[in-house]
Write a protein that holds these residues in place. Structure first.
Motif, mmCIF file in Angstrom:
data_model
loop_
_atom_site.group_PDB
_atom_site.id
_atom_site.type_symbol
_atom_site.label_atom_id
_atom_site.label_comp_id
_atom_site.label_asym_id
_atom_site.label_seq_id
_atom_site.Cartn_x
_atom_site.Cartn_y
_atom_site.Cartn_z
ATOM 1 N N LYS A 43 0.860 -1.170 0.000
ATOM 2 C CA LYS A 43 0.000 0.000 0.000
ATOM 3 C C LYS A 43 0.900 1.224 0.000
ATOM 4 O O LYS A 43 1.818 1.329 0.813
ATOM 5 N N THR A 49 -2.455 0.591 -4.414
ATOM 6 C CA THR A 49 -1.738 -0.659 -4.138
ATOM 7 C C THR A 49 -0.938 -1.023 -5.379
ATOM 8 O O THR A 49 -1.484 -1.025 -6.485
ATOM 9 N N ASP A 93 -5.202 -4.538 0.435
ATOM 10 C CA ASP A 93 -4.457 -3.413 -0.139
ATOM 11 C C ASP A 93 -2.950 -3.623 -0.031
ATOM 12 O O ASP A 93 -2.153 -2.856 -0.551
#
Ligand SMILES: Cc1ncc(COP(=O)(O)O)c(C=O)c1O
Length: 306
Positions: A43, A49, A93
């Motif tokens: 992330k 991401t 993520d």
């Protein structure tokens, strides 16, 4: 224990975590032939991401398959898409991705040429492989009594499953001895790598790491660190490394997708340098995390947006 997520990609289908099983006659379970990858998605500071060096990992997966005469039934593009899809469907993520190409069930015996070559991509949540403390203050390593495979005994350039019994034995020996990680020597006695990491030393401002003709995996993090070091104006030499060169180094660090950039503060009960994380390791580790987490935008070609 791995925290369960919802779905695992298996041969083109998203399968419920609990249903993602294989038959006990799966050839790879018996004989260990198969290729895999370990990839991280991070992330980033802007909330996006990105998978780090996805193309290079999938290329290495196909190289591993070529070396061991396996043919994935999916293309590189399909497997890269599967890596993104499995993160999205599990609403992750960040995390670790494990693509694998393995020999399915059917015939038994070593040869089994007609068994399907099956594909999967698993995603799970994984923090610092050797722990946050390791990233910050470094680890204690021990030269293993287990040698790395001779280059003609196995194929170090293939990230293949069966080869990892050697790593597991070395890792267990190191942990049971009270150390964090093992350093493995090759059959000629030169330093090769960790059980799942490449190794670097710093002496008088110059970085040295075993070259690719050694019995090592061609680590993608290794390549990243060599690139970053050269950008920082630090000389990098790829060549043979001996155990005593490690002991006398100013700094030692491991690199790997799982281990990221982990400083080594001690090898075989000898402090490395001052026994703390050295300045070059610190600088390169910071650069690595800035790039993967997004405060340094200098290598967009290494990032695949999910
Ligand atoms: C034996 C071995 N060496 C080195 C590495 C580091 O490779 P990479 O940086 O591509 O993750 C790994 C991890 O994949 C490994 O298993």
């Amino acid at each position: 224990m791995v925290e369960k997520v919802e779905k695992i990609w298996m041969d083109g289908q998203m399968v419920d975590w609990d249903q993602a099983n294989v038959h006990i006659l799966t050839h790879t379970i018996h004989y260990g032939l198969g290729a895999f990858e370990g990839i991280r998605a991070y992330k980033r500071a802007d909330g996006s991401t990105c998978i780090f060096r996805l193309q290079e990992h999938i290329d290495r997966l196909f190289d591993s398959c070529k070396l061991i005469l396996m043919q994935p039934e999916f293309t590189r593009e399909q497997l890269m898409a599967a890596c993104c899809d499995v993160l999205r469907i599990n609403k992750m993520d960040q995390g670790y991705l494990r693509p694998m190409i393995y020999v399915g069930d059917g015939a038994m015996g070593i040869y089994a040429p007609d068994n399907a070559h099956r594909s999967t991509v698993i995603a799970w949540k994984w923090g610092a492989y050797l722990g946050e403390e390791a990233l910050k203050n470094g680890i204690r390593a021990k030269i293993s009594s287990f040698g790395r495979h001779h280059i003609n005994v196995s194929l170090a350039k293939a990230k293949m499953m069966g080869q990892y019994t050697n790593s597991v034995l070395a890792k267990r020996e190191a942990k049971l001895g009270g150390y964090d990680e093992a350093v493995m020597l090759d059959t000629n006695g030169y330093v090769s790598e960790g059980t799942g990491e490449n190794i670097f030393l710093v002496k008088n401002g110059v970085i040295t790491t075993p070259d690719l003709s050694c019995s090592i995996l061609a680590g993608i993090t290794r390549d990243t660190l060599i690139t970053l070091a050269r950008e920082e104006g630090i000389a990098v030499h790829e060549g043979r490394v001996t155990r005593d060169q490690l002991w006398l180094a100013d700094e030692v660090f491991f690199t790997g997708t799982a281990a990221e950039v982990t400083p080594v503060r001690e090898v075989d009960n000898r402090s490395i340098g001052t026994g703390t994380v050295g300045p070059i390791t610190k600088r390169l580790q910071a650069r690595y995390f800035d790039i993967v987490r997004g405060s340094d935008a200098s290598h967009p070609e290494w990032l695949a947006k999910v």
